[in-house]
Design a protein around this motif. Structure first.
Motif, PDB file in Angstrom:
ATOM      1  N   UNK A 223       0.876  -1.364   0.018  1.00  0.00           N
ATOM      2  CA  UNK A 223       0.094   0.098   0.128  1.00  0.00           C
ATOM      3  C   UNK A 223       0.846   1.282  -0.034  1.00  0.00           C
ATOM      4  N   UNK A 224       1.965   1.244   0.667  1.00  0.00           N
ATOM      5  CA  UNK A 224       2.873   2.384   0.833  1.00  0.00           C
ATOM      6  C   UNK A 224       3.671   2.771  -0.369  1.00  0.00           C
ATOM      7  N   UNK A 225       4.035   1.427  -0.866  1.00  0.00           N
ATOM      8  CA  UNK A 225       4.862   1.638  -2.260  1.00  0.00           C
ATOM      9  C   UNK A 225       4.141   1.196  -3.426  1.00  0.00           C
ATOM     10  N   UNK A 226       2.722   1.182  -3.409  1.00  0.00           N
ATOM     11  CA  UNK A 226       2.146   0.724  -4.602  1.00  0.00           C
ATOM     12  C   UNK A 226       2.467   1.257  -5.768  1.00  0.00           C
ATOM     13  N   UNK A 227       2.783   2.736  -6.010  1.00  0.00           N
ATOM     14  CA  UNK A 227       3.075   3.274  -7.084  1.00  0.00           C
ATOM     15  C   UNK A 227       4.263   2.837  -7.760  1.00  0.00           C
ATOM     16  N   UNK A 228       5.372   2.726  -6.862  1.00  0.00           N
ATOM     17  CA  UNK A 228       6.619   2.413  -7.229  1.00  0.00           C
ATOM     18  C   UNK A 228       6.804   1.064  -7.640  1.00  0.00           C
ATOM     19  N   UNK A 229       5.736   0.095  -6.801  1.00  0.00           N
ATOM     20  CA  UNK A 229       5.750  -1.465  -7.360  1.00  0.00           C
ATOM     21  C   UNK A 229       5.014  -1.648  -8.762  1.00  0.00           C
ATOM     22  N   UNK A 230       4.015  -0.840  -8.908  1.00  0.00           N
ATOM     23  CA  UNK A 230       3.301  -0.687 -10.281  1.00  0.00           C
ATOM     24  C   UNK A 230       4.212  -0.504 -11.253  1.00  0.00           C
ATOM     25  N   UNK A 231       5.111   0.626 -11.173  1.00  0.00           N
ATOM     26  CA  UNK A 231       5.882   1.293 -12.313  1.00  0.00           C
ATOM     27  C   UNK A 231       7.099   0.186 -12.480  1.00  0.00           C
ATOM     28  N   UNK A 232       7.862  -0.358 -11.506  1.00  0.00           N
ATOM     29  CA  UNK A 232       9.007  -1.361 -11.552  1.00  0.00           C
ATOM     30  C   UNK A 232       8.354  -2.791 -12.398  1.00  0.00           C
ATOM     31  N   UNK A 233       7.140  -3.175 -11.666  1.00  0.00           N
ATOM     32  CA  UNK A 233       6.649  -4.172 -12.372  1.00  0.00           C
ATOM     33  C   UNK A 233       6.246  -3.864 -13.760  1.00  0.00           C
ATOM     34  N   UNK A 234       5.577  -3.063 -13.898  1.00  0.00           N
ATOM     35  CA  UNK A 234       5.453  -2.639 -15.441  1.00  0.00           C
ATOM     36  C   UNK A 234       6.701  -2.777 -16.286  1.00  0.00           C
ATOM     37  N   UNK A 235       7.636  -2.170 -15.839  1.00  0.00           N
ATOM     38  CA  UNK A 235       8.997  -2.131 -16.774  1.00  0.00           C
ATOM     39  C   UNK A 235       9.555  -3.570 -16.932  1.00  0.00           C
ATOM     40  N   UNK A 236       9.533  -4.299 -16.166  1.00  0.00           N
ATOM     41  CA  UNK A 236      10.251  -5.659 -15.981  1.00  0.00           C
ATOM     42  C   UNK A 236       9.382  -6.435 -16.635  1.00  0.00           C
ATOM     43  N   UNK A 237       8.064  -6.425 -16.448  1.00  0.00           N
ATOM     44  CA  UNK A 237       7.057  -7.401 -17.281  1.00  0.00           C
ATOM     45  C   UNK A 237       7.096  -6.954 -18.798  1.00  0.00           C
ATOM     46  N   UNK A 238       7.388  -5.527 -19.136  1.00  0.00           N
ATOM     47  CA  UNK A 238       7.367  -5.176 -20.486  1.00  0.00           C
ATOM     48  C   UNK A 238       8.529  -5.949 -21.188  1.00  0.00           C
ATOM     49  N   UNK A 239       9.628  -5.900 -20.455  1.00  0.00           N
ATOM     50  CA  UNK A 239      11.010  -6.348 -20.926  1.00  0.00           C
ATOM     51  C   UNK A 239      10.681  -8.024 -21.238  1.00  0.00           C
ATOM     52  N   UNK A 240       9.918  -8.710 -20.371  1.00  0.00           N
ATOM     53  CA  UNK A 240       9.796 -10.038 -20.673  1.00  0.00           C
ATOM     54  C   UNK A 240       8.966 -10.219 -21.849  1.00  0.00           C
ATOM     55  N   UNK A 241       7.659  -9.358 -22.161  1.00  0.00           N
ATOM     56  CA  UNK A 241       6.978  -9.497 -23.190  1.00  0.00           C
ATOM     57  C   UNK A 241       7.616  -9.283 -24.399  1.00  0.00           C
ATOM     58  N   UNK A 242       8.426  -8.330 -24.482  1.00  0.00           N
ATOM     59  CA  UNK A 242       9.316  -8.045 -25.697  1.00  0.00           C
ATOM     60  C   UNK A 242      10.161  -9.125 -25.860  1.00  0.00           C
ATOM     61  N   UNK A 243      10.816  -9.845 -25.163  1.00  0.00           N
ATOM     62  CA  UNK A 243      11.526 -10.902 -25.120  1.00  0.00           C
ATOM     63  C   UNK A 243      11.007 -12.022 -25.734  1.00  0.00           C
ATOM     64  N   UNK A 244      10.056 -12.115 -25.324  1.00  0.00           N
ATOM     65  CA  UNK A 244       8.931 -13.554 -25.641  1.00  0.00           C
ATOM     66  C   UNK A 244       8.821 -13.389 -26.987  1.00  0.00           C
ATOM     67  N   UNK A 245       7.920 -12.117 -27.590  1.00  0.00           N
ATOM     68  CA  UNK A 245       7.547 -11.912 -28.754  1.00  0.00           C
ATOM     69  C   UNK A 245       8.444 -11.525 -29.981  1.00  0.00           C
ATOM     70  N   UNK A 246       9.581 -10.879 -29.245  1.00  0.00           N
ATOM     71  CA  UNK A 246      10.459 -10.457 -30.612  1.00  0.00           C
ATOM     72  C   UNK A 246      11.622 -11.423 -30.521  1.00  0.00           C
ATOM     73  N   UNK A 247      11.812 -12.399 -29.477  1.00  0.00           N
ATOM     74  CA  UNK A 247      12.940 -13.462 -29.659  1.00  0.00           C
ATOM     75  C   UNK A 247      12.303 -14.814 -29.285  1.00  0.00           C
ATOM     76  N   UNK A 248      11.457 -15.358 -30.263  1.00  0.00           N
ATOM     77  CA  UNK A 248      10.676 -16.555 -30.035  1.00  0.00           C
ATOM     78  C   UNK A 248      11.449 -17.672 -30.194  1.00  0.00           C
ATOM     79  N   UNK A 249      11.367 -18.752 -29.365  1.00  0.00           N
ATOM     80  CA  UNK A 249      12.073 -19.896 -29.509  1.00  0.00           C
ATOM     81  C   UNK A 249      11.248 -20.988 -29.787  1.00  0.00           C
ATOM     82  N   UNK A 250      11.780 -21.820 -30.607  1.00  0.00           N
ATOM     83  CA  UNK A 250      10.954 -22.928 -31.277  1.00  0.00           C
ATOM     84  C   UNK A 250      11.619 -24.215 -30.943  1.00  0.00           C
ATOM     85  N   UNK A 251      11.029 -25.219 -30.715  1.00  0.00           N
ATOM     86  CA  UNK A 251      11.205 -26.698 -30.020  1.00  0.00           C
ATOM     87  C   UNK A 251      10.703 -27.648 -30.883  1.00  0.00           C
TER      88      UNK A 251
END
Length: 373
Positions: A8-36
């Protein structure tokens, strides 16, 4: 402070950090796909270079030897062949058209290391003789090519070794056949000399009833010794194959040496056993010495003849096996096909969300801790 209070205290900061890191993982998953891609092979452990059914493999031995094949598939010589055939080192070069020999060697070592540690997974389902070769790669066609080329390269390596193994066995049998032929000739000459000297053609019916030409216990015992001898040779040749890729301290080499030592101990114990039971001597005590000697000579000829014919049969089997140019104990169950879509996208997104949330909480906790101090 509780976790809920920290959020609750750090809600805004947590959302920002989470959004940045999750966006990086989304970019990695979709721009650098892996085929098995996946290929499956089956190891038939009962088919050996000779036709003698020397022993049967129990479950623990089967698991151990399938694991050895799994390790050999991932060995440096096999992976190096795959890298060179598919030119995987070019995927690591900045300029594919300008690769010197020294750079090629360096890139090849890196490609082999990446293939072994990152792209390739070799597993065997519990208590089966199946091996699954799974390859993850950034290119779908290459993923399937790597899996299939790896299987083909390992089979070819096994075939090449099989022929070297077969040639070793043929050379061994050639020597044994020559010795058996000489022993047969000596025993036949001794029997013929006895017949001419004592004018004995065959045993009387009453004597023959007490003497079996080859008592069953003797026949079984001699056959067991021959089987152990051949199996011991097979394991020693198998050990030479493993020694090409592993050190003396490796579990694969230690396991095979233990098998050989146990077999040698069994062979020694069989050699030390008396193959003539007490009942056998009781039946023969009232037979004249001349008939006893004649029976021994006939028995020796029969034993030497059986051994000589057995060795000739095995020699022919080995020659046929060497001419087939294929390996009979490795079969491809299914080849890898080009994957139509990337693998692990959902898993990657879920994993990225969990990691992003965790790091955002850790960062918030650290910042709050510093603020309190």
């Amino acid at each position: 402070m509780t976790t809920s209070g920290l959020i609750l205290i750090r809600k805004k900061q947590i959302i920002i950090v989470f959004s940045i890191l999750f966006l990086i993982s989304v970019v990695k998953v979709f721009l650098f796909p892996v085929y098995k891609a996946e290929s499956i092979i089956m190891i038939d452990l009962k088919q050996r270079p000779t036709a003698i059914d020397s022993d049967r493999w129990d479950a623990s031995q089967m698991v151990s030897l399938v694991r050895i094949h799994s390790d050999l598939i991932q060995s440096q010589p096999v992976l190096k062949t795959v890298v060179e055939k598919l030119k995987l080192y070019e995927d690591l070069a900045k300029d594919k058209n300008n690769i010197s020999d020294s750079l090629k060697e360096k890139l090849s070592r890196s490609a082999i290391d990446l293939l072994a540690k990152k792209y390739l997974t070799v597993i065997s389902p519990a208590f089966t003789n199946l091996i699954q070769i799974k390859v993850k790669y950034k290119n779908p066609e290459k993923a399937a090519e790597i899996a299939n080329t790896l299987v083909d390269s390992y089979i070819k390596w096994s075939v090449d070794f099989l022929h070297r193994e077969t040639k070793t066995l043929i050379e061994y049998l050639n020597k044994e056949i020559e010795v058996a032929k000489q022993n047969l000739q000596i025993s036949e000459e001794a029997l013929e000399k006895f017949r001419n000297e004592y004018k004995v053609i065959s045993l009387p019916e009453e004597v023959r009833a007490k003497i079996q030409l080859i008592p069953e216990e003797i026949k079984t015992h001699l056959k067991l010794i021959q089987v152990i001898d051949v199996k011991l040779l097979e394991l020693e040749v198998e050990l030479s194959r493993i020694n090409e890729l592993y050190t003396d301290e490796s579990p694969q080499v230690v396991f095979m040496k233990e098998r050989i030592a146990a077999l040698k101990e069994l062979l020694d114990s069989e050699h030390n056993k008396s193959i003539f039971g007490e009942s056998y001597f009781t039946n023969l005590k009232d037979i004249p010495e001349k008939e006893m000697l004649f029976d021994r000579l006939q028995r020796r000829v029969k034993i030497n003849e059986d051994l000589y014919l057995l060795l000739l049969k095995e020699h022919e089997n080995l020659k046929l096996l060497d001419a087939k140019k294929t390996t009979e104990n490795i079969k491809i169950v299914s080849s890898a096909i080009t994957p139509l879509k990337p693998s692990g996208r959902v898993t990657g997104l879920v994993f990225g969300a969990i990691v992003s949330f965790f790091f955002s909480l850790v960062l918030a906790f650290i910042l709050e801790l510093r603020k309190v101090r």
